[in-house]
Design an enzyme around this catalytic site. Structure first.
Site, PDB file in Angstrom:
ATOM      1  N   ASP A   1      -6.442   2.089   8.715  1.00 42.07           N
ATOM      2  CA  ASP A   1      -6.148   2.938   7.559  1.00 42.07           C
ATOM      3  C   ASP A   1      -6.725   4.351   7.707  1.00 42.07           C
ATOM      4  OD1 ASP A   1      -5.255   0.461   6.728  1.00 42.07           O
ATOM      5  OD2 ASP A   1      -6.937   0.107   5.377  1.00 42.07           O
TER       6      ASP A   1
ATOM      7  N   ASP B   1       0.791  -1.231   0.000  1.00 43.86           N
ATOM      8  CA  ASP B   1       0.000   0.000   0.000  1.00 43.86           C
ATOM      9  C   ASP B   1       0.826   1.287   0.000  1.00 43.86           C
ATOM     10  OD1 ASP B   1      -1.770  -2.032   0.493  1.00 43.86           O
ATOM     11  OD2 ASP B   1      -2.744  -1.081   2.202  1.00 43.86           O
TER      12      ASP B   1
END
Length: 477
Positions: free
Chosen positions: A178, A48
Site C-alpha cells: 500500500d 479499497d
C-alpha cells in the site's frame, strides 16, 4: 494489449453487462439497494479506494474491484472520474492482474502528480500456494511495488516493477504493501505498511531522487507494539497538524472488544517523520460499523479530502443484503478533513450543498417518510437530549455519557443485516448531521469531531428525530 489482458477485459465487460441487465429487470425494486450518492462497483465486489487525486481539474477514484464475484476474488483496479465528487462516470478497468509480479491481484496504492503526469504506485500481489512450505505470512507470497504513469488520466504506460520483497528490510514478513508517495525538499518519499517477523505493525519509508529507483530510509512506529499490521498508511498535514493514518490489524484488549475486527484511525505526529518524532494515542476516523482502508488527497483548491471503504474485511459479525443482488460494498461519501480548536474533524465535501433542497425546518421534533436520500441537520441540542430512529430499525442516541449507533434487530435478514452496537464516549452532544443514502448512513457529531458510518437495509424510508429545543433542518438530495 496482451492476450491475457484482452481476455480479462472481455470477461469483465460481460460480467458488468449481465449485472446491468439484471438491475433493469428489477427496476423499481428496493431489493438491489443501489446507492445514489456513493460510488459503487459496476458489478460484483468493491473494496479499497486507490489512486485518489484531482488531475487536470478532474477527480479520479480508482478502486479494488472483483467483477466476477460479489464476495471477493482476484483484484483489479476499476476507475471513476467526476467534476464534483458526487456525479461519477465509470471509465472501465485500467489495471488488470496480467503480469507475473501482480498475477494474484492489483492491490492498493496511490497517485502522485507532477509536471502534468500521473504516477500510480501500487502493490502487485502474488500467491504461491503450491509451495510445500506455504505460509500466508512468511513464505508463499510476494508483495511487489509497481508503477504506471499517465498524461491524460485515461491511457496508461506499461507496468514497471520497482521493488520486491528482497528490497525491503530483512526483519519484515512478506506483508509490505500500500505505497503512499509525497515530495519534500526536492526528495521523493514512499510510506508502506508492514508487519515484522515479531508480528508488530509499522510504517516503512523509502526515498528516491527520480520516482523510480527507491531505497530504504527509515521506519515510523509507536513506542510500544500496536497491532501486527499497519495497512493503507497515509501521511499528510492539515492546518499545521501532521497526521499519520493507518488501518491497524491485531488490536486486542478491553478498549477494542466492542469495536470492529480491524480499526481505521490516525496518530498525531510531532517532530519530523523523517527524523525525530513522537506519535500521539491512536484515534479512530470512524466509530461505526463500516469504515476501513481510508486514503486522502489534496484538491487543487487546497482541501484535504478523505474517502474510505464502507466495508470491513474478515468480518463474521454482520453481512450485506446486496449480495443477493450480485454486488457488495461502496465508498464513503467524500469528506473534508480539517482542524478546529486543535481537534481533527470531518464533514461532507461542500459540493453537496449544491445538491440539497430544504424541505422542512422544525424545532424539537421532526418526522418524515418517503425520502431515501437526505441530510438532516440538528443544531442547538439542549441538555444532551437527542434521539433519532431511521429506517425502522437504526437508533442514534446520546445517553449516559456516550453517543450510540445501535440496531433494534440484529438478525442477518433485518435492517441491520447482523449489526448491533457501536459507540463513542463524549462529554456532550451539541449537533448532529445525518447523511442517508439508499443503504447507508454517515453521522457527523459535534462538528465532525466524531463520525459513525454504517450500511443498513431499511424496510421503509423514514426518520424521526427528537431533540428538545434544537433546530432541525431536513434536506432532500
Amino acid at each position: 494489449m496482451s492476450a491475457l489482458t484482452n481476455d480479462l477485459k472481455k470477461l469483465t465487460e460481460a460480467a458488468e453487462k449481465a449485472f446491468q441487465e439484471k438491475m433493469k429487470e428489477n427496476a423499481g425494486s428496493q431489493i438491489g439497494y443501489r446507492q445514489k450518492l456513493h460510488l459503487m462497483p459496476p458489478a460484483g465486489w468493491l473494496n479499497d479506494p486507490n489512486g485518489l487525486c484531482q488531475f487536470q481539474g478532474v477527480f479520479h477514484a480508482f478502486f479494488q474491484y472483483s467483477p466476477f464475484n460479489c464476495e471477493g476474488g482476484v483484484k483489479m483496479w476499476g476507475h471513476y472520474i467526476s467534476r464534483n465528487m458526487i456525479d461519477w462516470e465509470y471509465k472501465g478497468v485500467n489495471l488488470y492482474p496480467d503480469q507475473p509480479f501482480d498475477c494474484s491481484g492489483v492491490y492498493s496504492g496511490c497517485a502522485f502528480l507532477e509536471d502534468g503526469e500521473m504516477y500510480l504506485y501500487y502493490t502487485g500481489n502474488v500467491k504461491l500456494e503450491d509451495r510445500e512450505d506455504y505460509d500466508y505470512i512468511n513464505t508463499g507470497r510476494e508483495a511487489n511495488t509497481v508503477l504506471v504513469t499517465s498524461r491524460d488520466g485515461e491511457h496508461f504506460s506499461k507496468k514497471k516493477l520497482l521493488m520486491k520483497n528482497t528490497d525491503y528490510p530483512s526483519d519484515l514478513t512478506l506483508h509490505v504493501r500500500d505505497p503512499k508517495v509525497w515530495k519534500q525538499d526536492g526528495v521523493y518519499y514512499m510510506l508502506q505498511g508492514a508487519r515484522t517477523k515479531e508480528n508488530v505493525g509499522q510504517g516503512i519509508i523509502f526515498q528516491s531522487e527520480d520516482k523510480i529507483n527507491w531505497k530504504y530510509r527509515s521506519r515510523v512506529e509507536s513506542k510500544e507494539p500496536f497491532g501486527y499490521m499497519w495497512e493503507c498508511p497515509d501521511y499528510f498535514e492539515v492546518d499545521g497538524t501532521k497526521i499519520l493514518s493507518a488501518s491497524v490489524q491485531g488490536l486486542d484488549g478491553e478498549e477494542w472488544k466492542d469495536r470492529n475486527v480491524y480499526q481505521s484511525g490516525y496518530f498525531l505526529l510531532s517532530g519530523d517523520i523523517l527524523g525525530e518524532y513522537s506519535l500521539s494515542d491512536y484515534r479512530l476516523w470512524d466509530y461505526g460499523f463500516d469504515y476501513y482502508a481510508s486514503q486522502s488527497f489534496e484538491t487543487e483548491d487546497g482541501r484535504r479530502i478523505q474517502i474510505g471503504w464502507m466495508g470491513m474485511p474478515d468480518c463474521e459479525e454482520y453481512t450485506n443484503l446486496t449480495i443477493r443482488s450480485g454486488w457488495q460494498h461502496c465508498f464513503t461519501f467524500p469528506r473534508e478533513v480539517f482542524v478546529s480548536d486543535g481537534i481533527v474533524c470531518q464533514r461532507p465535501v461542500r459540493e453537496l450543498e449544491e445538491k440539497k433542497e430544504l424541505l422542512e425546518t422544525a424545532e424539537g421534533r421532526l418526522e418524515r417518510n418517503g425520502d431515501p436520500v437526505y441530510e438532516a441537520d440538528i443544531t442547538g441540542i439542549r441538555d444532551n437530549a437527542f434521539r433519532a430512529l431511521l429506517g425502522g430499525g437504526l437508533i442514534l442516541e446520546y445517553r449516559e455519557g456516550r453517543f450510540e449507533m445501535r440496531f433494534t434487530d440484529q438478525e442477518k435478514d433485518s435492517v441491520s443485516a447482523g449489526r448491533g452496537l457501536r459507540y463513542a464516549d463524549m462529554e456532550e452532544v451539541r449537533d448532529v448531521k445525518i447523511l442517508t443514502d439508499v443503504s447507508s448512513v454517515e453521522v457527523f457529531v459535534n462538528g465532525g469531531e466524531y463520525v459513525f458510518s454504517t450500511r443498513f437495509y431499511p424496510k421503509k424510508d423514514e426518520i424521526c428525530v427528537e431533540a428538545d429545543g434544537a433546530e432541525i433542518k431536513f434536506c432532500k438530495i
